[in-house]
Design a protein around this motif. Structure first.
Motif, PDB file in Angstrom:
ATOM      1  N   SER A 192       0.831  -1.200   0.000  1.00 18.09           N
ATOM      2  CA  SER A 192       0.000   0.000   0.000  1.00 18.09           C
ATOM      3  C   SER A 192       0.869   1.255   0.000  1.00 18.09           C
ATOM      4  O   SER A 192       1.947   1.290   0.612  1.00 18.09           O
ATOM      5  CB  SER A 192      -0.903  -0.005   1.234  1.00 18.09           C
ATOM      6  OG  SER A 192      -1.511   1.252   1.420  1.00 18.09           O
TER       7      SER A 192
ATOM      8  N   PRO B 289      -0.077  -0.483  -9.820  1.00 22.49           N
ATOM      9  CA  PRO B 289      -1.013   0.263  -8.967  1.00 22.49           C
ATOM     10  C   PRO B 289      -0.278   1.037  -7.868  1.00 22.49           C
ATOM     11  O   PRO B 289       0.683   0.542  -7.281  1.00 22.49           O
ATOM     12  CB  PRO B 289      -1.885  -0.853  -8.356  1.00 22.49           C
ATOM     13  CG  PRO B 289      -1.012  -2.079  -8.390  1.00 22.49           C
ATOM     14  CD  PRO B 289      -0.166  -1.940  -9.622  1.00 22.49           C
TER      15      PRO B 289
ATOM     16  N   ASP C 297      -1.845   4.118  -5.088  1.00 23.67           N
ATOM     17  CA  ASP C 297      -2.857   5.100  -4.713  1.00 23.67           C
ATOM     18  C   ASP C 297      -2.227   6.088  -3.736  1.00 23.67           C
ATOM     19  O   ASP C 297      -2.120   5.812  -2.540  1.00 23.67           O
ATOM     20  CB  ASP C 297      -4.062   4.408  -4.066  1.00 23.67           C
ATOM     21  CG  ASP C 297      -5.213   5.366  -3.815  1.00 23.67           C
ATOM     22  OD1 ASP C 297      -5.217   6.451  -4.423  1.00 23.67           O
ATOM     23  OD2 ASP C 297      -6.084   5.038  -2.997  1.00 23.67           O
TER      24      ASP C 297
END
Length: 225
Positions: free
Chosen positions: A43, A211, A213
């Motif tokens: 993350s 990815p 974020d």
């Protein structure tokens, strides 16, 4: 400007950025160095950022700043160093500044061994002779990534304003030794550099189709000193 990056298979990337009083190392000096670390696939909130800043205005402290930052980068054991115009500007600037120090700090091992990905270099090469070179912010916008803002004393802080206004004021605060004022300047530095470091990581991932974020790019900071 989007870019189809094929940078290889990297797991642990280290983001790098410097801030100075002037773009010319014969007229300016290093004020702060930011370092970020991100493990691909984790993350964005788990990415780590550390900002190294001058602690006094003496010339010797600039050498110590570079040493502290380089030692930290070397301890991270990253696969690659990621920057935006970091080869042509950041590393060249540090090399010229460090040449006057004795002993002179060396560059990070990732740079020295050719494991430095400059996200600006390929974009610059792809531009025509009359094309404007893309800024980091324009690259973020091309991928619909948030473009951060650091507002200092009522106006957005950019590289030019950093060098001509913010950095000299910060060095003056260090000379005065006012800890509260220094702390306020550090808050601006931390926000400004952390967003640049995360921007490097976000752009690297976007170029690779990975990815990511972002967290800090969404945070607009307003500061008074």
């Amino acid at each position: 400007m989007k870019f189809d990056g094929d940078f290889g298979d990297h797991h642990n990337i280290v983001s790098f950025d410097i801030e100075t009083t002037h773009y010319d190392p014969t007229k300016g000096e290093t004020v702060a160095i930011g370092v970020g670390q991100h493990e691909i696939g984790s993350s964005a909130s788990e990415a780590q950022y550390r900002i190294f800043a001058r602690e006094n205005p003496a010339t010797a402290d600039e050498r110590d700043l570079v040493e502290r930052a380089v030692e930290y980068i070397n301890r991270l054991n990253g696969d690659t160093l990621v920057s935006y115009n970091g080869i042509e500007f950041d590393m060249d600037f540090l090399s010229e500044r460090c040449a006057q120090f004795d002993p002179a700090p060396g560059p990070p091992r990732l740079h020295e061994t050719g494991r430095h990905i400059d996200l600006f270099a390929g974009r610059k090469e792809a531009c025509g002779p009359n094309d404007k070179w893309p800024s980091l912010e324009e690259c973020l916008d091309s991928y619909d990534l948030p473009v951060p803002r650091t507002v200092w004393n009522g106006s957005p802080l950019d590289n030019t304003r950093f060098g001509t206004e913010f950095a000299p004021a910060f060095l003056d605060a260090l000379a005065d030794g006012d800890e509260q004022e220094i702390s306020r300047f550090r808050g601006v530095l931390d926000h400004y550099l952390t967003t640049d470091l995360e921007a490097n990581i976000a752009l690297y991932c976007a170029d690779q189709g990975l990815p990511f974020d972002p967290v800090h790019l969404r945070l607009h900071g307003e500061f008074q000193t």
